[in-house]
Design an enzyme around this catalytic site. Structure first.
Site, PDB file in Angstrom:
ATOM      1  N   VAL A 133       3.660 -21.744  11.864  1.00  0.00           N
ATOM      2  CA  VAL A 133       2.484 -21.851  12.729  1.00  0.00           C
ATOM      3  C   VAL A 133       2.681 -20.721  13.738  1.00  0.00           C
ATOM      4  CG1 VAL A 133       1.204 -23.280  14.356  1.00  0.00           C
ATOM      5  CG2 VAL A 133       2.272 -24.329  12.346  1.00  0.00           C
ATOM      6  N   PRO A 134       1.958 -19.607  13.564  1.00  0.00           N
ATOM      7  CA  PRO A 134       2.322 -18.334  14.203  1.00  0.00           C
ATOM      8  C   PRO A 134       2.025 -18.208  15.701  1.00  0.00           C
ATOM      9  CG  PRO A 134       0.310 -18.072  12.952  1.00  0.00           C
ATOM     10  CD  PRO A 134       0.797 -19.472  12.692  1.00  0.00           C
ATOM     11  N   CYS A 135       2.753 -18.950  16.510  1.00  0.00           N
ATOM     12  CA  CYS A 135       2.580 -18.875  17.958  1.00  0.00           C
ATOM     13  C   CYS A 135       3.020 -17.517  18.507  1.00  0.00           C
ATOM     14  CB  CYS A 135       3.341 -20.009  18.645  1.00  0.00           C
ATOM     15  SG  CYS A 135       5.076 -20.137  18.210  1.00  0.00           S
ATOM     16  N   HIS A 136       3.812 -16.768  17.737  1.00  0.00           N
ATOM     17  CA  HIS A 136       4.250 -15.441  18.183  1.00  0.00           C
ATOM     18  C   HIS A 136       3.103 -14.442  18.233  1.00  0.00           C
ATOM     19  CE1 HIS A 136       4.568 -15.379  13.776  1.00  0.00           C
ATOM     20  NE2 HIS A 136       4.321 -14.081  13.871  1.00  0.00           N
ATOM     21  N   ARG A 137       1.969 -14.763  17.613  1.00  0.00           N
ATOM     22  CA  ARG A 137       0.822 -13.850  17.592  1.00  0.00           C
ATOM     23  C   ARG A 137      -0.063 -13.984  18.830  1.00  0.00           C
ATOM     24  NH1 ARG A 137      -0.524 -15.271  11.349  1.00  0.00           N
ATOM     25  NH2 ARG A 137       1.366 -14.338  10.465  1.00  0.00           N
TER      26      ARG A 137
END
Length: 172
Positions: A133-137
């Site tokens: 779940v790409p929270c780094h984006r």
């Protein structure tokens, strides 16, 4: 997600990655955690259940492909626990295209809550399933790198990896 009051069978494994060791946690066979070393909101290890790498074969395969630049999306059953608002934010994170970034304000707008940037940031920081779940984006206004549960240096490496492999055919 399991029902309240129903005991979950939790298991975990540790996989090596270019970001260091990552602990993968499953509840009843569904991925519910991907934690890096020194992860800000990492639950106590005793909540992870016994080690059982067999539950994580597909997850490890997909994460490995991601780190090799051969996967841009994940297809894994997940069960992240959080408030209804956190669930909304985490769902919106999955819509951010590989190799791109958005602001906390963009997500707040997307959720129909344009003044909720700080609440979005708090929910983003509590995402238990890093990378998948790409929270780094998610970045600050103007593209500034802001907090990341696994550390800003890891966030920067993930974004660099995605920029370097954007447009490369994926195995998903």
């Amino acid at each position: 997600m399991g029902e309240v009051g129903v005991a979950e069978r939790r298991t975990h494994t540790v996989m090596e990655s270019p970001l260091g060791p990552m602990t993968l946690v499953a509840a009843d066979g569904l991925l519910c955690g991907v934690y890096m070393a020194e992860h800000r909101h990492r639950p106590p290890s005793e909540t992870f259940g016994p080690a059982d790498a067999s539950v994580f074969t597909e997850c490890v395969r997909q994460l490995t492909e991601y780190f090799e630049g051969r996967r841009t999306e994940f297809d894994l059953p997940t069960a992240a626990r959080g408030t209804p608002f956190q669930q909304e934010v985490w769902s919106a994170l999955r819509e951010i295209p590989y190799g791109e970034t958005v602001s906390y304000g963009w997500i707040a707008e997307r959720l129909g809550r344009p003044t909720a940037s700080r609440a979005v940031g708090a929910a983003n920081g509590r995402n238990p399933i890093s990378i998948v779940v790409p929270c780094h984006r998610v970045v600050g206004a103007g593209g500034a790198l802001t907090g990341y549960g696994g550390g800003l240096h890891r966030k920067e490496r993930l974004l660099e990896l995605e920029r370097a492999h954007r447009g490369v055919p994926s195995s998903n």
